[in-house]
Design an enzyme around this catalytic site. Structure first.
Site, mmCIF file in Angstrom:
data_model
loop_
_atom_site.group_PDB
_atom_site.id
_atom_site.type_symbol
_atom_site.label_atom_id
_atom_site.label_comp_id
_atom_site.label_asym_id
_atom_site.label_seq_id
_atom_site.Cartn_x
_atom_site.Cartn_y
_atom_site.Cartn_z
ATOM 1 N N SER A 1 -5.063 0.720 14.100
ATOM 2 C CA SER A 1 -5.904 1.910 14.198
ATOM 3 C C SER A 1 -6.526 1.958 15.574
ATOM 4 O O SER A 1 -6.654 0.938 16.252
ATOM 5 C CB SER A 1 -6.994 1.821 13.133
ATOM 6 O OG SER A 1 -8.041 2.703 13.445
ATOM 7 N N GLY B 1 0.834 -1.200 0.000
ATOM 8 C CA GLY B 1 0.000 0.000 0.000
ATOM 9 C C GLY B 1 0.866 1.246 0.000
ATOM 10 O O GLY B 1 0.486 2.269 0.554
ATOM 11 N N TYR C 1 -14.233 -3.396 10.216
ATOM 12 C CA TYR C 1 -12.960 -2.662 10.178
ATOM 13 C C TYR C 1 -12.262 -2.772 11.537
ATOM 14 O O TYR C 1 -11.075 -3.084 11.617
ATOM 15 C CB TYR C 1 -13.209 -1.197 9.810
ATOM 16 C CG TYR C 1 -11.951 -0.359 9.709
ATOM 17 C CD1 TYR C 1 -11.164 -0.374 8.558
ATOM 18 C CD2 TYR C 1 -11.531 0.427 10.780
ATOM 19 C CE1 TYR C 1 -10.009 0.396 8.482
ATOM 20 C CE2 TYR C 1 -10.380 1.199 10.702
ATOM 21 C CZ TYR C 1 -9.625 1.181 9.550
ATOM 22 O OH TYR C 1 -8.471 1.927 9.472
ATOM 23 N N GLY D 1 -1.817 7.860 -0.004
ATOM 24 C CA GLY D 1 -1.960 8.214 1.410
ATOM 25 C C GLY D 1 -0.654 8.121 2.179
ATOM 26 O O GLY D 1 0.398 8.544 1.708
ATOM 27 N N GLY E 1 1.098 5.474 2.988
ATOM 28 C CA GLY E 1 2.070 4.526 2.436
ATOM 29 C C GLY E 1 3.004 5.185 1.443
ATOM 30 O O GLY E 1 4.219 4.932 1.432
#
Ligand SMILES: NC(=O)c1ccc[n+]([C@@H]2O[C@H](COP(=O)([O-])OP(=O)(O)OC[C@H]3O[C@@H](n4cnc5c(N)ncnc54)[C@H](OP(=O)(O)O)[C@@H]3O)[C@@H](O)[C@H]2O)c1
Ligand SMILES: *[C@@H]1O[C@H](CO)[C@@H](O)[C@H](O)[C@H]1NC(C)=O
Ligand SMILES: *[C@@H]1O[C@H](CO)[C@@H](O)[C@H](O)[C@H]1NC(C)=O
Length: 317
Positions: free
Chosen positions: A177, A44, A202, A48, A50
């Site tokens: 997260s 990734g 998530y 963003g 990454g």
């Protein structure tokens, strides 16, 4: 109508409070460490945070391999990184974490072409784009955010082990997260569709990533590989687009203004990959470039073993 206005106000005011707090607590990675001759894989690493992490490693002289499921985005990211860092040693490879087959061919390709692997950054993740089964029969969000990461890490471990030394262990960094706090470990239902709220899936996937980090660290004791997890904070990226077409665009717009910029959100992952101190611990959770000492995995040994066994079964390892 007034309900919509109220929701909009709540998002803007809530976003301002969170954003102010984030900006005031965010710390930067100050390490000047160079990475010449070293190889990093940033999963990734094309958008963003990454993309920022990959560009940082490129500035430090590393060979950087970035991976995502969209060819044009990957090629574009490669160009951006080369241009900003003057480092030509950037490689893009296609990888879809939502496909066990794709993960296997990606890992086989890396094991075949690379002599070493110093850093594996598991940054890829999706928000809440949908609740459906993949071709492998897993819940899409769970497979991208957890099972795909689990498999790619397990397959790349031999190369990481070979590369690490006692003074310079190779490092794995997983992006979790704050949403892990709502996560649940429910082996019977974790791949079910239509069973959870998407935001709950998530949270589940990010909790799994944390449990995985802790458990993998245990299993890596005595090797020269360390694994840690990071929480980037609230960061304005396109991940919020997955909240829906118009609602998603609206919150993305607001959050991109109010939350941390991607390069700010990337700092903790960079710190965890670079700092001397972070290389000396394993199975830990970092936030704002600091060890989160209160991080606790409240599961007994049997649950943890079962977690590992079930994960292996899901990815058919
Ligand atoms: N933004 C936040 O506030 C926040 C907060 C806490 C944690 N995080 C976590 O931080 C990480 C990075 O998120 P971000 O905010 O920077 O989001 P982003 O801009 O959407 O970037 C996500 C990256 O993951 C890649 N990716 C998505 N699906 C993939 C798949 N199936 N296979 C391989 N790669 C895939 C994306 O590639 P494509 O663009 O090609 O899909 C992109 O490069 C995620 O793990 C996220 O959960 C974010
Ligand atoms: C971090 O990633 C590795 C490799 O995928 C995995 O084994 C480990 O469990 C992950 N840790 C966390 C906390 O997610
Ligand atoms: C997990 O698998 C190992 C090895 O196959 C086995 O010895 C152990 O009993 C299993 N544990 C659980 C809780 O399923």
């Amino acid at each position: 109508m007034s309900v919509i206005l109220l929701i909009i106000e709540i998002i803007i005011i809530g976003g301002m409070i969170v954003g102010l707090y984030q900006k005031n607590t965010n710390l930067m990675c100050k390490s000047k460490r160079r990475l010449d001759g070293k190889t990093a894989v940033v999963i990734g690493g094309t958008a963003g945070m990454g993309l920022e992490i990959a560009a940082d490693f490129a500035h430090r002289g590393a060979k950087v391999i970035i991976a995502c499921p969209i060819e044009e985005e990957g090629q574009q990211a490669k160009k951006i990184i080369i241009k900003s860092s003057n480092n030509e040693n950037i490689v893009f490879k296609l990888l879809d974490l939502a496909s066990l087959q794709s993960v296997r061919s990606f890992a086989a390709d890396i094991l075949k072409t690379e002599e070493r692997l110093d850093l594996l950054i598991n940054n890829a993740g999706v928000g809440t784009p949908g609740d459906f089964l993949t071709r492998d029969g897993m819940n899409f969000i769970m497979q991208v955010n957890y099972f795909g990461i689990f498999l790619v890490t397990m397959l790349l471990l031999p190369l990481l082990k070979k590369t690490g030394t006692e003074s310079e262990p190779s490092r794995i960094v997983n992006t979790s997260s704050v949403m892990h706090k709502i996560g649940r470990l429910d082996f019977k239902n974790w791949n079910k569709v239509g069973y959870w709220y998407k935001i709950q899936i998530y949270g589940n996937s990010k909790l799994c990533l944390l449990v995985f980090t802790r458990e993998l660290a245990k299993r890596l004791k005595g090797t020269n590989v360390v694994v840690n997890a990071v929480d980037p904070g609230a960061v304005g990226t396109k991940i919020f687009q997955s909240a829906g077409v118009s609602f998603g665009s609206f919150v993305t717009f607001i959050f991109m203004i109010l939350f941390k910029q991607p390069w700010e959100g990337a700092q903790t992952a960079i710190y965890t990959a670079m700092s001397l101190r972070a290389g000396q611990v394993s199975g830990q959770f970092f936030k704002n470039c600091q060890l989160n000492k209160n991080f606790n995995i409240p599961y007994d040994e049997e649950t943890l073993q079962r977690f590992w066994n079930e994960s292996i079964e899901c990815v058919k390892l």
